[in-house]
Design a protein around this motif. Structure first.
Motif, PDB file in Angstrom:
ATOM      1  N   ILE A 261       0.850  -1.196   0.000  1.00 40.72           N
ATOM      2  CA  ILE A 261       0.000   0.000   0.000  1.00 40.72           C
ATOM      3  C   ILE A 261       0.883   1.242   0.000  1.00 40.72           C
ATOM      4  CG2 ILE A 261      -1.854   1.213   1.204  1.00 40.72           C
ATOM      5  CD1 ILE A 261      -2.413  -1.574   2.587  1.00 40.72           C
ATOM      6  N   ALA A 262       0.783   2.018  -1.076  1.00 42.48           N
ATOM      7  CA  ALA A 262       1.621   3.206  -1.245  1.00 42.48           C
ATOM      8  C   ALA A 262       0.981   4.422  -0.580  1.00 42.48           C
ATOM      9  CB  ALA A 262       1.843   3.478  -2.730  1.00 42.48           C
ATOM     10  N   PRO A 263       1.794   5.387  -0.135  1.00 43.88           N
ATOM     11  CA  PRO A 263       1.266   6.596   0.493  1.00 43.88           C
ATOM     12  C   PRO A 263       0.786   7.602  -0.556  1.00 43.88           C
ATOM     13  CG  PRO A 263       3.654   6.695   0.473  1.00 43.88           C
ATOM     14  CD  PRO A 263       3.268   5.356  -0.113  1.00 43.88           C
ATOM     15  N   VAL A 264      -0.216   7.189  -1.319  1.00 46.54           N
ATOM     16  CA  VAL A 264      -0.755   7.984  -2.416  1.00 46.54           C
ATOM     17  C   VAL A 264      -2.265   7.845  -2.394  1.00 46.54           C
ATOM     18  CG1 VAL A 264      -0.894   8.182  -4.943  1.00 46.54           C
ATOM     19  CG2 VAL A 264       1.291   7.637  -3.868  1.00 46.54           C
ATOM     20  N   VAL A 265      -2.959   8.934  -2.692  1.00 44.58           N
ATOM     21  CA  VAL A 265      -4.414   8.916  -2.857  1.00 44.58           C
ATOM     22  C   VAL A 265      -4.718   9.463  -4.250  1.00 44.58           C
ATOM     23  CG1 VAL A 265      -6.606   9.841  -2.023  1.00 44.58           C
ATOM     24  CG2 VAL A 265      -4.824   9.207  -0.387  1.00 44.58           C
ATOM     25  N   LEU A 266      -5.421   8.674  -5.058  1.00 47.39           N
ATOM     26  CA  LEU A 266      -5.716   9.078  -6.431  1.00 47.39           C
ATOM     27  C   LEU A 266      -7.122   9.639  -6.601  1.00 47.39           C
ATOM     28  CD1 LEU A 266      -4.167   6.138  -8.518  1.00 47.39           C
ATOM     29  CD2 LEU A 266      -3.222   8.431  -8.187  1.00 47.39           C
ATOM     30  N   GLY A 267      -8.074   9.155  -5.817  1.00 45.61           N
ATOM     31  CA  GLY A 267      -9.441   9.638  -5.928  1.00 45.61           C
ATOM     32  C   GLY A 267     -10.265   8.949  -6.999  1.00 45.61           C
ATOM     33  N   ALA A 268      -9.597   8.326  -7.967  1.00 46.02           N
ATOM     34  CA  ALA A 268     -10.298   7.615  -9.043  1.00 46.02           C
ATOM     35  C   ALA A 268      -9.275   6.742  -9.759  1.00 46.02           C
ATOM     36  CB  ALA A 268     -10.940   8.590 -10.020  1.00 46.02           C
ATOM     37  N   GLY A 269      -9.783   5.764 -10.507  1.00 44.08           N
ATOM     38  CA  GLY A 269      -8.878   4.906 -11.264  1.00 44.08           C
ATOM     39  C   GLY A 269      -9.378   3.480 -11.309  1.00 44.08           C
ATOM     40  N   ARG A 270      -8.447   2.550 -11.472  1.00 45.76           N
ATOM     41  CA  ARG A 270      -8.765   1.126 -11.536  1.00 45.76           C
ATOM     42  C   ARG A 270      -8.851   0.572 -10.119  1.00 45.76           C
ATOM     43  NH1 ARG A 270      -9.808  -0.947 -16.851  1.00 45.76           N
ATOM     44  NH2 ARG A 270      -8.601   0.316 -18.310  1.00 45.76           N
ATOM     45  N   PRO A 271     -10.001   0.064  -9.703  1.00 45.69           N
ATOM     46  CA  PRO A 271     -10.155  -0.363  -8.305  1.00 45.69           C
ATOM     47  C   PRO A 271      -9.365  -1.628  -7.989  1.00 45.69           C
ATOM     48  CG  PRO A 271     -12.138  -0.862  -9.561  1.00 45.69           C
ATOM     49  CD  PRO A 271     -11.259  -0.056 -10.462  1.00 45.69           C
ATOM     50  N   LEU A 272      -8.923  -1.699  -6.751  1.00 45.04           N
ATOM     51  CA  LEU A 272      -8.143  -2.839  -6.269  1.00 45.04           C
ATOM     52  C   LEU A 272      -8.905  -4.150  -6.393  1.00 45.04           C
ATOM     53  CD1 LEU A 272      -5.808  -4.169  -4.618  1.00 45.04           C
ATOM     54  CD2 LEU A 272      -7.026  -3.432  -2.547  1.00 45.04           C
ATOM     55  N   LEU A 273     -10.139  -4.186  -5.893  1.00 44.08           N
ATOM     56  CA  LEU A 273     -10.924  -5.418  -5.919  1.00 44.08           C
ATOM     57  C   LEU A 273     -12.393  -5.045  -5.737  1.00 44.08           C
ATOM     58  CD1 LEU A 273      -9.922  -8.680  -3.977  1.00 44.08           C
ATOM     59  CD2 LEU A 273     -12.057  -8.310  -5.189  1.00 44.08           C
ATOM     60  N   PRO A 274     -13.127  -4.892  -6.829  1.00 44.12           N
ATOM     61  CA  PRO A 274     -14.507  -4.404  -6.743  1.00 44.12           C
ATOM     62  C   PRO A 274     -15.493  -5.483  -6.298  1.00 44.12           C
ATOM     63  CG  PRO A 274     -13.931  -4.809  -9.025  1.00 44.12           C
ATOM     64  CD  PRO A 274     -12.696  -5.082  -8.220  1.00 44.12           C
ATOM     65  N   ARG A 275     -15.329  -5.931  -5.072  1.00 39.30           N
ATOM     66  CA  ARG A 275     -16.198  -6.933  -4.468  1.00 39.30           C
ATOM     67  C   ARG A 275     -16.416  -6.582  -3.005  1.00 39.30           C
ATOM     68  NH1 ARG A 275     -16.055  -8.019  -9.173  1.00 39.30           N
ATOM     69  NH2 ARG A 275     -16.223 -10.072 -10.157  1.00 39.30           N
ATOM     70  N   ARG A 276     -17.421  -7.208  -2.397  1.00 35.02           N
ATOM     71  CA  ARG A 276     -17.705  -7.042  -0.968  1.00 35.02           C
ATOM     72  C   ARG A 276     -17.267  -8.333  -0.273  1.00 35.02           C
ATOM     73  NH1 ARG A 276     -21.725  -3.184   0.393  1.00 35.02           N
ATOM     74  NH2 ARG A 276     -22.800  -4.655   1.770  1.00 35.02           N
ATOM     75  N   LEU A 277     -16.140  -8.270   0.432  1.00 31.63           N
ATOM     76  CA  LEU A 277     -15.539  -9.463   1.017  1.00 31.63           C
ATOM     77  C   LEU A 277     -15.120  -9.211   2.461  1.00 31.63           C
ATOM     78  CD1 LEU A 277     -13.115 -10.383  -1.914  1.00 31.63           C
ATOM     79  CD2 LEU A 277     -15.258 -11.551  -1.369  1.00 31.63           C
ATOM     80  N   ASP A 278     -15.175 -10.251   3.261  1.00 35.77           N
ATOM     81  CA  ASP A 278     -14.554 -10.228   4.581  1.00 35.77           C
ATOM     82  C   ASP A 278     -13.181 -10.871   4.474  1.00 35.77           C
ATOM     83  OD1 ASP A 278     -16.244  -8.912   6.374  1.00 35.77           O
ATOM     84  OD2 ASP A 278     -17.553 -10.663   6.570  1.00 35.77           O
ATOM     85  N   LEU A 279     -12.200 -10.252   5.139  1.00 37.59           N
ATOM     86  CA  LEU A 279     -10.828 -10.709   5.117  1.00 37.59           C
ATOM     87  C   LEU A 279     -10.307 -10.875   6.535  1.00 37.59           C
ATOM     88  CD1 LEU A 279      -9.461  -8.129   2.495  1.00 37.59           C
ATOM     89  CD2 LEU A 279     -10.449 -10.369   2.009  1.00 37.59           C
ATOM     90  N   GLU A 280      -9.290 -11.681   6.674  1.00 33.25           N
ATOM     91  CA  GLU A 280      -8.600 -11.825   7.955  1.00 33.25           C
ATOM     92  C   GLU A 280      -7.164 -11.340   7.786  1.00 33.25           C
ATOM     93  OE1 GLU A 280      -6.940 -15.274  11.014  1.00 33.25           O
ATOM     94  OE2 GLU A 280      -8.132 -15.844   9.256  1.00 33.25           O
ATOM     95  N   LEU A 281      -6.761 -10.344   8.571  1.00 32.80           N
ATOM     96  CA  LEU A 281      -5.393  -9.840   8.516  1.00 32.80           C
ATOM     97  C   LEU A 281      -4.456 -10.872   9.127  1.00 32.80           C
ATOM     98  CD1 LEU A 281      -3.407  -7.545   7.886  1.00 32.80           C
ATOM     99  CD2 LEU A 281      -3.864  -6.655  10.180  1.00 32.80           C
ATOM    100  N   MET A 282      -3.489 -11.325   8.332  1.00 29.02           N
ATOM    101  CA  MET A 282      -2.564 -12.350   8.786  1.00 29.02           C
ATOM    102  C   MET A 282      -1.175 -11.785   9.074  1.00 29.02           C
ATOM    103  SD  MET A 282      -3.670 -15.360   6.114  1.00 29.02           S
ATOM    104  CE  MET A 282      -2.721 -16.625   6.952  1.00 29.02           C
ATOM    105  N   GLN A 283      -0.807 -10.703   8.388  1.00 31.36           N
ATOM    106  CA  GLN A 283       0.536 -10.155   8.559  1.00 31.36           C
ATOM    107  C   GLN A 283       0.557  -8.726   8.068  1.00 31.36           C
ATOM    108  OE1 GLN A 283       3.471 -12.402   6.397  1.00 31.36           O
ATOM    109  NE2 GLN A 283       5.193 -11.575   7.548  1.00 31.36           N
TER     110      GLN A 283
END
Length: 201
Positions: A143-165
């Motif tokens: 994850i880069a320290p940049v905010v674009l406001g628009a563009g190609r989305p990372l993952l256009p889904r509604r998902l639950d995730l578990e942070l592992m690391q």
């Protein structure tokens, strides 16, 4: 057992590229070779990779038609695309153009990966298609320290995730998540709707 891993870089607000498909914001970020999320370490565990046509065309354009990947690469497209030459030997690269659904093509991709993992290079909707089938195991993001406001989305889904690391590498936050499945709230709504329809029958 072969896992399917979405390994990519993203902005803080969840974009892979700006609206013009530029990655200039990414390429200028400092990163430590051999640090967390390092590409060389990651690729050693990969047996095959898959990407969409837009990602493929970006790679060809920026690598001037030379293919640096030495693993089997699946490109999902409905168009005729040029075949690259291998950076390793100058001959034809192992690029396999395919049409069809992830449900149809997934087994061949996992077979090609052998005992190693399958890397979903991009884009985000392709990763989402694996997730729709419950076949996306992990997401590794730098994850880069940049905010674009628009563009190609990372993952256009509604998902639950578990942070592992989570670690730091240069300017990046490197996070590894396990994909749990569709958002719990969506599952509850779906169950409620199904129960209501059953009661009305």
């Amino acid at each position: 057992m072969t896992r399917t891993i979405y390994y990519t870089a993203t902005t803080l607000d969840g974009y892979l590229a700006d609206p013009d498909d530029s990655l200039d914001w990414l390429l200028r970020q400092p990163q430590e070779a051999g640090g967390a999320g390092d590409y060389d370490s990651f690729i050693r565990g990969i047996g095959a990779l898959v990407m969409g046509a837009t990602t493929y065309e970006w790679v060809l354009e920026h690598e001037q038609g030379v293919w640096s990947y030495e693993l089997p690469a699946f490109v999902l497209t409905h168009r005729d695309l040029p075949s690259p030459r291998s950076a390793a030997n100058g001959g034809p690269a192992d690029v396999r153009f395919r049409q069809g659904s992830i449900a149809e093509l997934g087994p061949d991709m996992r077979d090609a990966a052998g005992a190693n993992d399958l890397w979903v290079v991009g884009g985000g909707d392709l990763a989402g298609q694996f997730a729709d089938l419950g076949q996306l195991d992990e997401i590794v993001t730098s994850i880069a320290p940049v905010v674009l406001g628009a563009g190609r989305p990372l993952l256009p889904r509604r998902l639950d995730l578990e942070l592992m690391q989570v670690e730091r590498n240069g300017a990046f936050i490197v996070a590894r998540h396990r994909v749990l499945g569709s958002l719990a709230e969506d599952q509850e709504r779906s169950s409620s709707s199904s129960a209501q329809r059953a009661a009305e029958v």
